[in-house]
Write a protein that holds these residues in place. Structure first.
Motif, short mmCIF file in Angstrom:
data_model
loop_
_atom_site.label_atom_id
_atom_site.label_comp_id
_atom_site.label_asym_id
_atom_site.label_seq_id
_atom_site.Cartn_x
_atom_site.Cartn_y
_atom_site.Cartn_z
N ALA A 176 0.83 -1.21 0.00
CA ALA A 176 0.00 0.00 0.00
C ALA A 176 0.86 1.25 0.00
N LEU A 177 1.93 1.25 0.78
CA LEU A 177 2.83 2.40 0.80
C LEU A 177 3.56 2.54 -0.54
N GLY A 178 3.91 1.41 -1.13
CA GLY A 178 4.55 1.46 -2.44
C GLY A 178 3.63 2.07 -3.48
N MET A 179 2.34 1.71 -3.43
CA MET A 179 1.37 2.27 -4.36
C MET A 179 1.27 3.78 -4.19
N ALA A 180 1.20 4.24 -2.93
CA ALA A 180 1.13 5.69 -2.68
C ALA A 180 2.38 6.39 -3.19
N ARG A 181 3.53 5.76 -2.99
CA ARG A 181 4.79 6.36 -3.44
C ARG A 181 4.83 6.48 -4.95
N MET A 182 4.31 5.48 -5.66
CA MET A 182 4.28 5.55 -7.12
C MET A 182 3.32 6.63 -7.62
N LEU A 183 2.21 6.82 -6.90
CA LEU A 183 1.28 7.89 -7.26
C LEU A 183 1.97 9.25 -7.11
N GLN A 184 2.74 9.38 -6.06
CA GLN A 184 3.50 10.62 -5.87
C GLN A 184 4.45 10.86 -7.03
N LYS A 185 5.17 9.82 -7.42
CA LYS A 185 6.17 9.97 -8.47
C LYS A 185 5.54 10.29 -9.82
N GLN A 186 4.26 9.95 -9.97
CA GLN A 186 3.55 10.29 -11.20
C GLN A 186 2.84 11.63 -11.10
N GLY A 187 3.02 12.31 -9.96
CA GLY A 187 2.39 13.61 -9.78
C GLY A 187 0.93 13.56 -9.40
N LYS A 188 0.44 12.40 -8.97
CA LYS A 188 -0.97 12.25 -8.58
C LYS A 188 -1.11 12.50 -7.08
N ARG A 189 -0.99 13.78 -6.71
CA ARG A 189 -0.93 14.15 -5.30
C ARG A 189 -2.17 13.74 -4.53
N ASP A 190 -3.34 14.08 -5.02
CA ASP A 190 -4.57 13.81 -4.28
C ASP A 190 -4.79 12.31 -4.10
N GLU A 191 -4.49 11.54 -5.14
CA GLU A 191 -4.66 10.10 -5.02
C GLU A 191 -3.68 9.51 -4.00
N ALA A 192 -2.45 10.04 -4.00
CA ALA A 192 -1.45 9.58 -3.04
C ALA A 192 -1.89 9.88 -1.61
N ILE A 193 -2.41 11.10 -1.40
CA ILE A 193 -2.88 11.49 -0.07
C ILE A 193 -4.00 10.56 0.39
N ALA A 194 -4.90 10.23 -0.51
CA ALA A 194 -6.02 9.34 -0.16
C ALA A 194 -5.50 7.97 0.27
N VAL A 195 -4.49 7.46 -0.43
CA VAL A 195 -3.94 6.14 -0.08
C VAL A 195 -3.23 6.21 1.26
N TYR A 196 -2.47 7.30 1.50
CA TYR A 196 -1.79 7.45 2.79
C TYR A 196 -2.80 7.54 3.94
N ARG A 197 -3.85 8.29 3.74
CA ARG A 197 -4.89 8.41 4.78
C ARG A 197 -5.53 7.04 5.06
N GLN A 218 4.59 16.88 4.15
CA GLN A 218 5.31 17.39 2.98
C GLN A 218 4.37 17.63 1.81
N LEU A 219 3.28 16.89 1.78
CA LEU A 219 2.28 17.06 0.72
C LEU A 219 1.28 18.17 1.04
N GLY A 220 1.49 18.83 2.18
CA GLY A 220 0.63 19.96 2.54
C GLY A 220 -0.58 19.60 3.36
#
Length: 241
Positions: A176-197, A218-220
């Protein structure tokens, strides 16, 4: 007065039932002796072949297990080239055995340790194609996602981490953390935040919680908007008022 039946001479000459059956069987054997003997010999040959095959397969299975154990010992001891050679040979020679299929999974670990993600990816794809229902499927998908990440294919890595995160097991949280990290690297901030939450909600006591909260900062995302872990109500010891 009851009369006694007198056995006639004709009746005495008639064979009884047992004698008739015996004589019939003897006659059949005499007439078909060759076929009977050939059939018995063929049956013995089939039994002998089956037993030989069974013992051969048993010996071969023990030998394959011994080779697999040696390869794992080399892998754990940092002898990656020796482990790679043995695992490659085992996977090619024993594709129908569990150790032969598992060889590709551990072969990928040897490749990753030698910084060869492309070879590791190919080994993992072979393993998943051959043994997709294995209990190690989650671990294989997680490792496969790592190879895509190291190769810079973040979209494929995200999709693979997502598949791994859907499988219950020790790799689920990491995936799950890997998925969020990949979303970040693709610039999908909101989706990454949702996965982290969602990770924080699903794993309130995970050791990665602090790191995830720092990443969200760091993502605000303000700390106040991050749900704290649930409080555990203390229990009184036995006999306490």
């Amino acid at each position: 007065m009851a009369t006694r039946h007198k056995i006639s001479r004709k009746e005495l000459k008639q064979p009884d039932e047992f004698q008739t059956v015996f004589e019939t069987a003897a006659l059949f054997f005499e007439l078909h002796m060759t076929e009977v003997l050939l059939g018995a010999a063929a049956l013995l040959v089939i039994v002998a072949i089956a037993l030989s095959f069974f013992y051969y397969e048993a010996r071969r299975g023990r030998a394959a297990s011994a080779r697999f154990d040696q390869a794992l010992s080399d892998l754990q001891g940092g002898k990656y080239e020796a482990a790679e050679k043995e695992l490659t040979s085992l996977a090619a020679a024993e594709p129908h055995r569990a150790v032969g299929r598992l060889a590709n999974l551990y072969l990928a670990n040897a490749y990753l340790a030698q910084k060869e993600p492309a070879k590791a990816r190919d080994a993992l794809l072979r393993y998943l194609a051959e043994d997709d229902a294995s209990v190690f499927r989650g671990a294989a998908l997680d490792d496969l996602a790592v190879t895509y990440e190291e190769l810079g294919d973040y979209k494929q890595a995200e999709a693979t981490y997502r598949r791994a995160s859907e499988i219950e097991g020790p790799e689920q949280a990491r995936a799950a953390l890997g998925m969020a990290r990949m979303l970040q690297k693709q610039g999908k901030r909101d989706e990454a935040i949702a996965v982290y939450r969602d990770f924080l909600a699903q794993h309130p006591y995970a050791p990665e919680r602090t790191l995830v909260m720092e990443t969200l900062a760091q993502l605000g995302v303000a700390p106040a908007t991050v749900s704290p872990p649930p409080m555990v109500k203390p229990t009184n010891p036995p006999g306490a008022p």
